[in-house]
Design an enzyme around this catalytic site. Structure first.
Site, PDB file in Angstrom:
ATOM      1  N   ARG A 116       0.879  -1.182   0.000  1.00 24.47           N
ATOM      2  CA  ARG A 116       0.000   0.000   0.000  1.00 24.47           C
ATOM      3  C   ARG A 116       0.908   1.221   0.000  1.00 24.47           C
ATOM      4  NH1 ARG A 116      -5.415   1.162   3.417  1.00 24.47           N
ATOM      5  NH2 ARG A 116      -6.131  -0.130   1.682  1.00 24.47           N
ATOM      6  N   HIS A 143      -7.029   0.980  -6.649  1.00 25.62           N
ATOM      7  CA  HIS A 143      -7.307   0.094  -5.509  1.00 25.62           C
ATOM      8  C   HIS A 143      -7.987  -1.172  -6.048  1.00 25.62           C
ATOM      9  CE1 HIS A 143      -7.749  -1.300  -1.565  1.00 25.62           C
ATOM     10  NE2 HIS A 143      -8.619  -0.455  -1.061  1.00 25.62           N
ATOM     11  N   GLN A 146      -9.925  -3.860  -3.807  1.00 27.33           N
ATOM     12  CA  GLN A 146     -11.236  -3.420  -3.339  1.00 27.33           C
ATOM     13  C   GLN A 146     -12.312  -3.773  -4.372  1.00 27.33           C
ATOM     14  OE1 GLN A 146     -12.224  -1.790  -0.383  1.00 27.33           O
ATOM     15  NE2 GLN A 146     -14.223  -2.339  -1.217  1.00 27.33           N
ATOM     16  N   ASP A 238     -17.141   7.294  -1.434  1.00 30.60           N
ATOM     17  CA  ASP A 238     -15.874   7.122  -0.718  1.00 30.60           C
ATOM     18  C   ASP A 238     -15.570   8.458  -0.043  1.00 30.60           C
ATOM     19  OD1 ASP A 238     -13.369   6.247   0.143  1.00 30.60           O
ATOM     20  OD2 ASP A 238     -12.422   6.332  -1.830  1.00 30.60           O
ATOM     21  N   CYS A 278     -16.306   1.639   0.188  1.00 29.54           N
ATOM     22  CA  CYS A 278     -15.138   0.783   0.433  1.00 29.54           C
ATOM     23  C   CYS A 278     -14.774   0.760   1.911  1.00 29.54           C
ATOM     24  CB  CYS A 278     -13.964   1.269  -0.414  1.00 29.54           C
ATOM     25  SG  CYS A 278     -13.592   3.013  -0.184  1.00 29.54           S
ATOM     26  N   ARG A 306     -13.523  -8.954   0.695  1.00 27.18           N
ATOM     27  CA  ARG A 306     -12.087  -8.662   0.594  1.00 27.18           C
ATOM     28  C   ARG A 306     -11.296  -9.944   0.862  1.00 27.18           C
ATOM     29  NH1 ARG A 306     -10.234  -3.437   0.901  1.00 27.18           N
ATOM     30  NH2 ARG A 306      -8.343  -4.462   0.191  1.00 27.18           N
TER      31      ARG A 306
HETATM   32  N1  NVA Z   1      -9.868   6.714  -1.449  1.00 31.01           N
HETATM   33  C1  NVA Z   1      -9.569   6.230  -0.126  1.00 31.01           C
HETATM   34  C2  NVA Z   1      -9.812   4.768  -0.042  1.00 31.01           C
HETATM   35  C3  NVA Z   1      -9.580   4.153   1.311  1.00 31.01           C
HETATM   36  C4  NVA Z   1      -9.813   2.675   1.329  1.00 31.01           C
HETATM   37  C5  NVA Z   1      -8.129   6.548   0.210  1.00 31.01           C
HETATM   38  O1  NVA Z   1      -7.269   6.403  -0.667  1.00 31.01           O
HETATM   39  O2  NVA Z   1      -7.853   6.973   1.345  1.00 31.01           O
HETATM   40  N1   CP Z   2     -11.300  -0.383   2.029  1.00 31.55           N
HETATM   41  C1   CP Z   2     -10.038  -0.468   2.504  1.00 31.55           C
HETATM   42  O1   CP Z   2      -9.072  -0.637   1.750  1.00 31.55           O
HETATM   43  O2   CP Z   2      -9.942  -0.366   3.859  1.00 31.55           O
HETATM   44  P1   CP Z   2      -8.595  -0.153   4.679  1.00 31.55           P
HETATM   45  O3   CP Z   2      -8.063   1.209   4.323  1.00 31.55           O
HETATM   46  O4   CP Z   2      -9.000  -0.262   6.118  1.00 31.55           O
HETATM   47  O5   CP Z   2      -7.620  -1.217   4.280  1.00 31.55           O
END
Ligand code: NVA
Ligand code: CP
Length: 323
Positions: A116, A143, A146, A238, A278, A306
């Site tokens: 990540r 992502h 997801q 989101d 998400c 997931r």
């Molecule tokens: N768009 C959000 C998704 C979190 C799962 C982020 O990148 O923070």
């Molecule tokens: N939806 C998702 O990726 O959640 P986290 O940021 O908790 O991993």
């Protein structure tokens, strides 16, 4: 025939390998492979015991530059439930030593890297330098994991994907990008309503439109939430400020206020439309407590999938075959 004859248990679906050998972004998986992953994910939900030793002796390195609940825990559980193990680090990648050195260290110890990151380049560099499969666990641009779960949850709910329409209301962000790149190839048309200035990446939109045309679906861009939502089977939102954009939150909140998914907006969708997110969600911002808790909300089904979808992905990446 005896009345207690056991119901025939379907054979487990075949485990295809990903031709790209990577999962750096949505385009790394073909439609055939996606279809196979969804079948496998559903089977893993129903018959987890079939896969309990499928990746025995295989190890993952999980690298997180950003916080996580769902992704981190479901990847750790995924590999454990397949008989393997994981080690996890949290913190910047490539600060203490270059990414290319991190990658070549990990390649000596593990079979797969899950990362990540902020920059997509970090994911790409890990793949280039490690030579082992690298899974994008969210970057600033994509992502994909997801959306694999989202597709499976949608399919489970509606019994199909082909012909569905999903409306995304909010920021043209990583989740929106992966939705338009992946769902459109599975027969789902995609519409996004975002405030001016918060558009999805134009190159990704162009690519998604090409994919959509090839698969008989559509990608629609608008600034009008009602227009996007009208006639949709699923309404997705989101956070307004993604991880790394927290310093923009005050200004973003002003621009995004008309883009909240509330009960009134949900009423513009089809009668049986589902609400998707998400997670994590900020109730009172991009959606309301009422919508989150309503009977239309499938957010925890998404979270559940997931696990199943990532187990399927790992199996395909590490054990799949092309025969
Ligand atoms: N768009 C959000 C998704 C979190 C799962 C982020 O990148 O923070
Ligand atoms: N939806 C998702 O990726 O959640 P986290 O940021 O908790 O991993």
């Amino acid at each position: 025939m005896p009345s207690n004859t056991a119901r025939k248990i379907a054979e487990p679906p075949p485990v295809l390998s990903l031709a790209s050998g990577q999962m750096r972004k949505d385009q790394d998986i073909s439609v055939r492979e996606l279809r196979s992953m969804l079948d496998l994910a559903h089977d893993m939900k129903e018959h987890p015991e079939r896969y309990a030793a499928a990746l025995r002796g295989r190890y993952l390195a999980l690298l997180f530059e950003k916080p996580s609940l769902r992704t981190r825990l479901t990847f750790e559980l995924s590999i454990q439930q397949l008989g393997g193990g994981a080690v996890t680090t949290v913190g910047p990648i490539g600060e203490r030593e270059p990414v290319k050195d991190v990658a070549r260290n990990l390649a000596r110890w593990v079979n797969c890297i899950v990362a990540r990151t902020f920059a997509q380049q970090t994911v790409d560099d890990l793949a280039e330098w490690s030579g082992v499969p690298v899974v994008n666990a969210l970057s600033d641009l994509y992502h994909p994991c997801q959306i694999f779960a989202d597709a499976a949850a949608l399919e489970r709910h509606f019994g199909r994907l082909a012909g569905l329409k999903l409306a995304f209301v909010g920021d043209g962000n990583n989740v929106a990008h992966s939705l338009m790149l992946t769902l459109t190839r599975l027969g789902v048309s995609f519409a996004i309503a975002n405030p001016a200035g918060y558009d999805p990446n134009p190159a990704i939109v162009a690519e998604a439109r090409k994919l959509a045309t090839a698969h008989g679906t559509k990608v629609t861009l608008t600034h009008d939430p009602e227009e996007a939502v009208r006639g949709s089977d699923a309404v997705y939102t989101d956070v307004w400020a993604s991880m790394g954009q927290e310093h923009e939150a005050f200004e973003r909140n002003l621009h995004f206020e008309p883009y909240r998914v509330n009960e009134a907006l949900m009423h513009k969708a089809k009668k049986n439309a589902v609400f998707m997110h998400c997670l994590p969600a900020k109730r009172g911002q991009e959606t309301t407590d009422g919508v989150m808790e309503s009977k239309h909300s499938i957010v925890f089904d998404q979270a559940e999938y997931r696990l199943h979808a990532q187990k399927a992905l790992l199996l395909m990446l590490l054990e799949g075959s092309n025969s």
